[in-house]
Design an enzyme around this catalytic site. Structure first.
Site, PDB file in Angstrom:
ATOM      1  N   GLY A 206      44.002  43.751  45.416  1.00  0.00           N
ATOM      2  CA  GLY A 206      44.357  42.345  45.189  1.00  0.00           C
ATOM      3  C   GLY A 206      43.121  41.499  45.009  1.00  0.00           C
ATOM      4  O   GLY A 206      42.028  42.019  44.791  1.00  0.00           O
ATOM      5  N   ASN A 207      43.306  40.210  45.060  1.00  0.00           N
ATOM      6  CA  ASN A 207      42.163  39.306  44.938  1.00  0.00           C
ATOM      7  C   ASN A 207      42.417  38.050  45.761  1.00  0.00           C
ATOM      8  O   ASN A 207      43.479  37.905  46.363  1.00  0.00           O
ATOM      9  CB  ASN A 207      41.899  38.977  43.461  1.00  0.00           C
ATOM     10  CG  ASN A 207      43.090  38.291  42.831  1.00  0.00           C
ATOM     11  OD1 ASN A 207      43.402  37.153  43.140  1.00  0.00           O
ATOM     12  ND2 ASN A 207      43.796  39.022  41.959  1.00  0.00           N
ATOM     13  N   ARG A 208      41.429  37.148  45.749  1.00  0.00           N
ATOM     14  CA  ARG A 208      41.476  36.028  46.680  1.00  0.00           C
ATOM     15  C   ARG A 208      42.125  34.764  46.110  1.00  0.00           C
ATOM     16  O   ARG A 208      42.046  33.698  46.720  1.00  0.00           O
ATOM     17  CB  ARG A 208      40.044  35.711  47.140  1.00  0.00           C
ATOM     18  CG  ARG A 208      39.491  36.770  48.086  1.00  0.00           C
ATOM     19  CD  ARG A 208      37.973  36.749  48.099  1.00  0.00           C
ATOM     20  NE  ARG A 208      37.455  35.431  48.385  1.00  0.00           N
ATOM     21  CZ  ARG A 208      37.220  34.946  49.602  1.00  0.00           C
ATOM     22  NH1 ARG A 208      37.466  35.701  50.649  1.00  0.00           N
ATOM     23  NH2 ARG A 208      36.733  33.747  49.765  1.00  0.00           N
TER      24      ARG A 208
END
Ligand code: CTP
Length: 393
Positions: A206-208
């Protein structure tokens, strides 16, 4: 600047109250979120059930109802405008005196939102010195009081005191209070949040991205009258009712949701952070740590490039969260993906993700790059909408 469209519609006890049913419907068509607050005497003309059915919200007239909600304060705080239509001579007089003898006058006293009054009464009452003085006092205090129309009243009398037609009320209200409605009839598609690509039932890539910027764009477009579809990946931030939200998890799901909507859209804002790759295989059983040495990846589709290759009328705004300020590279990225604008921000110091404010550069095919420094994500949303919607037919 546009405003949020949460408004209170106050109904005074005059026969013109029935005309406000149409006003309420037109306001809702234009995307306003309306809580109706009738005075107790106005219920003689139009009952609470009508207002509840048309507004889709509960209706109360006294401060003694739903006391636990402290409704006058909640409504006063939430409203970005109070529109009172019709206002009788008595209601105007009570507002001038600062009385608080029903829910509506309580809201008027407790709010700091602009107040817009549409009087409707018998011509003699409108011309009466007391009413003239009261109207002048309100105008001197910064309340907007519309002039009633001249024409036939309920009986056979003719004069000034008629309730103006709905469209002139709406245009005066929006013009006076600065509600920008330049996107009526337009369809805006926004992607937001960060996709997640499952490795096993527990882990994902995932990412932020928090989704805040895209949600701000969706809400700003909605406030300006657009029909908005927000494809939202993995964000728990609340979205204004009225924006249609499609929740997705993965890049593939985002691709399919956006593809369903793209052709009928006028503007596309690709603010989502899309995982560039996914695990080649999903393990239905949790991978034990001793077996977790490497994850083989498969590239995800470049959604923006795929959509833009089929673009017709759409204007497209891309986003680039980078760890540098390289405007030339951002311009190349924008062109290679078929976008018309790109917002470049440098996220290397962790100051953008999840925050309410942003700094970066808006780059377009023509024109100098436009730098923005420490502005709210809402302000950036409006700036991007201003730019992307220029000369949109
Ligand atoms: N984007 C997309 N599909 C992807 C990746 C990105 O549609 N698989 C979109 C993003 O929503 C964004 C724009 O493309 O609007 C630029 O995203 P970015 O991650 O900067 O682009 P990448 O092509 O992934 O470039 P990089 O190699 O720099 O990561």
């Amino acid at each position: 600047m546009s405003r949020s469209r949460e408004i209170v519609l106050g109904i005074g006890g005059g026969i013109a109250a029935y005309k406000s049913a149409d006003l309420l419907r037109r306001l809702k068509d234009r995307g306003y979120l309306v809580t109706v607050v009738p005075t107790p005497s106005s219920l003689n003309f139009v009952g609470a059930a009508t207002w509840e059915a048309l507004s889709g919200r509960p209706v109360t007239t006294e401060v003694w109802e739903k006391v636990e909600e402290v409704r006058h304060v909640t409504l006063a705080k939430k409203a970005t405008a109070v529109l009172i239509a019709p206002a009788t001579a008595d209601l105007i007089a009570r507002i001038v005196q600062g009385r608080a003898d029903d829910l509506l006058t309580n809201v008027v006293l407790a709010t700091s939102a602009p107040i817009f009054i549409v009087p409707a009464m018998h011509p003699e009452m409108w011309a009466n010195k007391s009413t003239r003085a009261n109207v002048k006092t309100l105008r001197d205090r910064g309340v907007f009081v519309m002039e009633p129309d001249v024409g036939r009243l309920t009986g056979s009398d003719i004069g000034q005191g008629r309730f103006p037609d709905t469209s002139s009320i709406i245009s005066a209200f929006e013009g006076e209070l600065g509600f920008k409605q330049d996107l009526i009839g337009k369809r805006v598609l926004v992607s937001a949040g960060g996709t997640r690509e499952a490795i096993d039932p527990v882990r994902y890539i995932g990412n932020r991205s928090s989704g805040k910027q895209g949600i701000a764009i969706a809400q700003a477009a909605f406030e300006r009258g657009a029909e908005v579809c927000l494809v939202l990946a993995n964000s728990s931030i609340a979205v204004t009712p009225g924006v249609s939200v499609v929740n997705v998890e993965t890049a593939d799901q985002m691709f399919s949701a956006l593809s369903n909507e793209f052709q009928k859209s006028d503007l596309l804002f690709m603010s989502a952070a899309i995982a560039d790759a996914k695990p080649s295989q999903f393990s239905p059983a949790k991978i034990k740590k001793d077996d977790l040495h490497q994850i083989e990846l498969t590239k995800n589709p470049d959604i923006l490039s795929a959509l833009s290759s089929n673009k017709t009328q759409q204007r497209i705004v891309a986003f680039a969260a980078e760890t540098n300020d390289d405007e030339i590279k951002a311009l190349e990225k924008m062109k290679s993906k078929g976008a018309d604008f790109i917002y470049l921000n440098n996220v290397s110091n962790g100051e953008i993700f999840g925050q309410d404010r942003t700094s970066g550069t808006i780059i377009s095919k023509s024109g100098a790059p436009h730098k923005v420094q420490d502005i709210s994500k809402d302000t950036l949303a409006h700036l991007l909408l201003d730019l992307a919607s220029v000369k949109l037919d």
